[in-house]
Every structure is written in C-alpha cells, then in structure tokens.
Design a protein around this motif. Structure first.
Motif, short mmCIF file in Angstrom:
data_model
loop_
_atom_site.label_atom_id
_atom_site.label_comp_id
_atom_site.label_asym_id
_atom_site.label_seq_id
_atom_site.Cartn_x
_atom_site.Cartn_y
_atom_site.Cartn_z
N GLN A 388 0.82 -1.20 0.00
CA GLN A 388 0.00 0.00 0.00
C GLN A 388 0.86 1.26 0.00
N ALA A 389 0.20 2.38 -0.29
CA ALA A 389 0.88 3.67 -0.22
C ALA A 389 1.37 3.92 1.19
N PRO A 390 2.60 4.43 1.36
CA PRO A 390 3.07 4.77 2.71
C PRO A 390 2.13 5.76 3.39
N ASN A 391 1.90 5.56 4.68
CA ASN A 391 0.94 6.36 5.43
C ASN A 391 1.65 6.99 6.63
N ALA A 392 1.42 8.29 6.86
CA ALA A 392 2.06 9.00 7.97
C ALA A 392 1.29 8.85 9.27
N PHE A 393 0.12 8.25 9.25
CA PHE A 393 -0.70 8.05 10.45
C PHE A 393 -0.84 9.34 11.25
N GLY A 394 -1.17 10.40 10.53
CA GLY A 394 -1.51 11.67 11.18
C GLY A 394 -0.41 12.69 11.21
N SER A 395 0.85 12.29 11.34
CA SER A 395 1.94 13.26 11.46
C SER A 395 3.18 12.72 10.77
N ARG A 396 3.55 13.33 9.68
CA ARG A 396 4.71 12.85 8.93
C ARG A 396 6.03 13.02 9.70
N PRO A 397 6.25 14.11 10.42
CA PRO A 397 7.52 14.25 11.12
C PRO A 397 7.65 13.35 12.36
N GLN A 398 6.54 12.85 12.86
CA GLN A 398 6.56 12.11 14.12
C GLN A 398 6.89 10.63 13.91
N LYS A 399 7.80 10.10 14.72
CA LYS A 399 8.11 8.68 14.65
C LYS A 399 7.00 7.85 15.32
N LYS A 400 6.87 6.63 14.83
CA LYS A 400 5.90 5.70 15.41
C LYS A 400 6.57 4.34 15.58
N MET A 401 6.20 3.66 16.64
CA MET A 401 6.63 2.28 16.82
C MET A 401 5.44 1.39 16.46
N PHE A 402 5.58 0.61 15.39
CA PHE A 402 4.48 -0.22 14.92
C PHE A 402 4.50 -1.56 15.65
N ARG A 403 3.32 -1.99 16.10
CA ARG A 403 3.24 -3.17 16.97
C ARG A 403 2.43 -4.32 16.35
N ARG A 404 1.29 -4.01 15.77
CA ARG A 404 0.41 -5.07 15.25
C ARG A 404 -0.22 -4.62 13.92
#
Length: 503
Positions: A388-404
C-alpha cells in the motif's frame, strides 16, 4: 503505559499507482498490486486458470471466437501452420486446416445470405473463410491477397489492407468475396507509415449510418471517415486526422461501450477522450494515466514483440491488456471498467484471448486455457502481493513504533498470508513470509460440533499479527497464497502503533 493507538486503513481499491510520488500517493492506492483485482469496496485475488485443450506442438497465437446467429459458439485455435477446433475440452484433435505460413490471424465475422462466416487474414497466406465446419479460401481479387494483414467490417462492407501499405481495399456490401475496390490513404496520412488496423467507432453505442471508420497508422495517426459508400463523395468524407500515439501490435483496438480503446506507446486511450487534446496532454487523458509509466516502459523494451492485445471480460467488469515482458512471457494490466482502478496479473502465460459463452480463454505455448476458473493456476498456488501507499498516520515528522497489523480478509477456506509494515518508503525489502492462518479451528472437522463453519461459507478473518519497527511512515505489505483458501477478498487493515517524538 505506552500510548497505543489504532488506525484503520482501507484496502487499496484505488489500484496500482506509478504516477504519484511515493511520499504523496493517495492512501487508497498501492505501490505494487500483483494478482489482485480492484472492486469498488475491496480488492480480490484474481481467478486462476485451468487447461482446456492440451497437446499443441506449436504456440497458440490466435483464438477465433465463432458466434453464429443460431447454434452453438465455437472456439478455434491457430498454432504453427494449422487451425484446430478447441471448443471441447481435452487433448487437441486433428487440425481443421493445415499448410499456413503464420498463425497470427486477424479476423471479422460476417453474416450473408449464404450463412455466417469468419473471414481471416494474416499477411502471409491467402485469406480464408470458416463457416462453422470447414475452412476454405476467400476468393478476393484486386490486392496481393497473401499480403492482406488486417480486416474490419464497416457499414456492411469488409475492409482490408496489405502489410506495409497505406492503400486499403473494400468489398461490396454483404460480400465475403469478389473484386475489391482500392481506397488510397497515402495523401491523407501526414506522418507516413502504414495502416496497422481499422475499427468502427459507434459513438452512440449502436450500429448505424452515423458510425465512423477509423484507420490507425503505424505512426500513431487516426484517420477518421464518416459515411456509408466510399465510392460516393456525397456520402463519404474525411472527418479529421488525429495523433493518438503509435499503436502496439495489430490487435491494438477493442470496442469499449460506445467508444474505441486503443493500446498505444503513450498509454491506453479512449478515442473520445484523446482526440480533443493536444499531444502534450495525451498521457493525462489516457485511462491508464495512473500506470502510464509502466506501459511506456514496457513499450520501449517490447513494442515489436508479439502479444500486445486488449480484451474485455464483461462478466467481471474487467478490461485486460496483455503486455509482453520478455520472449514468450507476459503480464496483464487489469482495469475495473467501472472504477478504472488498475492492477497487474503475473504468471498468466497468455499469448492471445477470446470470449466464448461469456467465458475468457487464452492461448499459451502448448494449450488453450480457461481463465478466471478456480483459485489456482493449473493447480499451482497464486501468489498475490500488495504494497500500500506509505501512510504517515496523522503526522509525517513524528516517529511511530508499529506493533500489530490486522488484515480484514473474507475467505471460504484457510488462508495463508504474511503481513508487515514497510518503514519510511523502504517498500522494496524482502516480502513477509507467508504463514497459514490460525483460524483453521473454525472450519468443519476442526471445531466443536454444531459450531463449525462449512467450507463453502464466506467468513471474515481478522487475525492480528505482530509487526515491528520504528519509522515516520509505514506501508502495509500483504502477501496471500491462494489455493486451499479459495479467492481472498481484502477489505482493510487495522494497525496498532505507539507514537513517539518529532524528528
């Protein structure tokens, strides 16, 4: 406790996308979409194929669909120097006709007072007629008949033309033989070249006196004439000469409702949309605009290869465009005719296509196969890949730790799939491993009495699988192996992640 958040993403119903920058791609699109087909509300693994007629010594390069006004339809297959009846499944039988130089025929169907006929030409042999039982020579005089390479039925007249020529020929109304009359387009085609093919454009969706004749040249010009009698200037005239892009192969045109769809080096175009625009805007006007880069790349490498062909499969709202990708190998670019969303089919060895009884058949190296039949390719598992297209999940500059990640799948059997999250546009890394689902205990013979689900029932699988990684964007990557699971529909994906700091 970590601030775990959840996001729900739709399946990539917008289709395969090589138009947008990866950082600006619409979330409903996909960087890669192989062996999936886009429906308005989901994407579904493509159907498989099974052998229909087997045992051909030579490659099957033409399928003829013979559809008489009454009686059963017939399917013929041209391979090597012979033509075979491929209507009934099983080993290939004795040839209907032999002794030809080429198996790459172009044909039309004509009904006259004498019956219903296929008239076919191949640019190497004299034209032939087929009446439902036997193949005979078509007694046409005027042109060098062995050089006739294309044909079309327009306003009750058979039109045809020699290879490497801008001179066309036509027969009398409702005739399949006799003296052909010359109609020279040499002074009309401003770019030169030769006539690749001719088609009839029924702008109102039906057949009538307002239908126009479209001659397509090898240099990408469409010469459009209106009228009924080419021998009478009062009832026949040039409407215009338009640039549409150089056609890919002789089988480059298919009727698309009231329109004509043309497979060109500049993309897949509809005449109604391409004629009014400037040459610089042809790509944007193409129905393949979202994957034009893939079309043009394939055209640069394999424009002169055999196998380019558009094909419509109405029962599934599917338009298939056959694309050579190597010597004897092919992909198919598939579009939903309602949403126009594209995807790519791989590992389907189709050299040519035909529709009989509403069912799609293709010719391959040694057989004729029925497509969209079952969920395997002659017993081999189909590997469906989606990124799929990359998704920023609300905030592109913010890092996220993906879990599930939790794909929502509709199945009729036990699916095997793999899912992960590609971080920060790294969509090209090795794909996730495919693992059988843990839902097998819900199926008959593996569950408690009176609570099992019959294998023919469609159920929803929402199995949560662990993913790991830290990034600013994440792209869901789903790999499904069909087979025991039947066809798999993908509705959407839930993703659990923990937001982190900025930059």
């Amino acid at each position: 406790m970590a601030d775990v958040r959840a996001a729900s993403l739709p399946a990539p119903v917008g289709g395969w996308d090589v138009l947008h920058a990866i950082a600006d791609m619409p979330p409903q699109n996909a960087v890669r979409l192989d062996n999936w087909f886009c429906e308005p509300d989901r994407v579904e693994t493509r159907g498989g194929y099974t052998s229909h007629v087997t045992g051909f010594v030579d490659t099957v390069d033409t399928l003829f669909a013979y559809r008489p006004p009454s009686g059963g339809d017939k399917l013929l297959a041209a391979a090597g120097g012979s033509i075979f009846d491929a209507t009934i499944a099983g080993p290939v039988g004795t040839a209907v006709a032999v002794g030809f130089t080429s198996a790459r025929w172009q044909y039309v169907q004509v009904t006259t007072t004498g019956g219903h006929f296929i008239l076919a030409v191949n640019g190497a042999d004299a034209p032939i007629l087929y009446n439902g039982s036997v193949v005979t020579a078509a007694a046409i005089t005027g042109p060098t008949v062995a050089n006739l390479a294309w044909t079309n039925l327009h306003q009750s007249r058979v039109w045809t033309g020699e290879r490497n020529s801008l001179v066309t020929w036509y027969l009398a109304p409702n005739a399949i033989a006799g003296a052909a009359v010359q109609f020279d387009l040499t002074s009309v085609a401003t770019m030169g070249g030769s006539i690749t093919t001719m088609a009839t454009w029924s702008r109102d969706g039906g057949a009538g006196a307002d239908d126009t004749a479209v001659f397509i040249t090898s240099e990408g010009e469409a010469l459009i004439y209106a009228g009924t009698d080419p021998s009478n200037a009062a009832t026949w005239g040039l409407q215009g000469v338009f640039r549409i892009g150089r056609p890919l192969g002789r089988r480059c045109v298919v009727k698309f409702g009231a329109d004509l769809c043309v497979f060109t080096e500049d993309g897949i175009v509809l005449l109604s949309q391409i004629l009014p625009v400037d040459a610089s805007q042809r790509s944007a006007a193409a129905i393949s605009n979202q994957i034009n880069a893939a079309v043009t790349a394939a055209a640069r490498e394999y424009a002169n290869s055999f196998g380019w062909e558009p094909f419509l499969y109405p029962a599934r709202n599917m338009a298939i465009f056959n694309v050579p990708i190597a010597s004897g190998a092919f992909d198919q670019y598939a579009f939903n005719t309602i949403t126009r969303a594209p995807s790519r089919f791989t590992e389907v060895p189709a050299r040519c296509w035909a529709l009989i009884g509403g069912l799609p058949y293709f010719g391959s190296t040694t057989s004729v196969c029925l497509f969209d039949n079952g969920s395997t390719d002659n017993g081999a598992t189909i590997n469906a890949v989606a990124i799929q297209a990359p998704n920023a999940f609300g905030s592109r500059p913010q890092k996220k730790m993906f879990r599930r990640a939790q794909p929502i799948l509709r199945v009729t059997g036990v699916p095997s799939f793999g899912v992960d999250i590609a971080l920060d546009y790294r969509t090209f890394y090795a794909l996730p491993a495919v693992v059988a689902s843990d839902v097998r205990d819900f199926f008959w013979d593996n569950a408690y009495w009176d609570s099992a689900i019959w294998l023919t029932d469609t159920i929803v699988i929402d199995e949560m699988r662990g993913v790991r990684g830290i990034g600013r964007t994440g792209a869901v990557r789903l790999v499904v192996d069909t087979g025991a699971a039947g066809r798999v529909s993908w509705v959407g994906t839930n993703v659990l992640y923990v937001p982190g700091g900025l930059l």
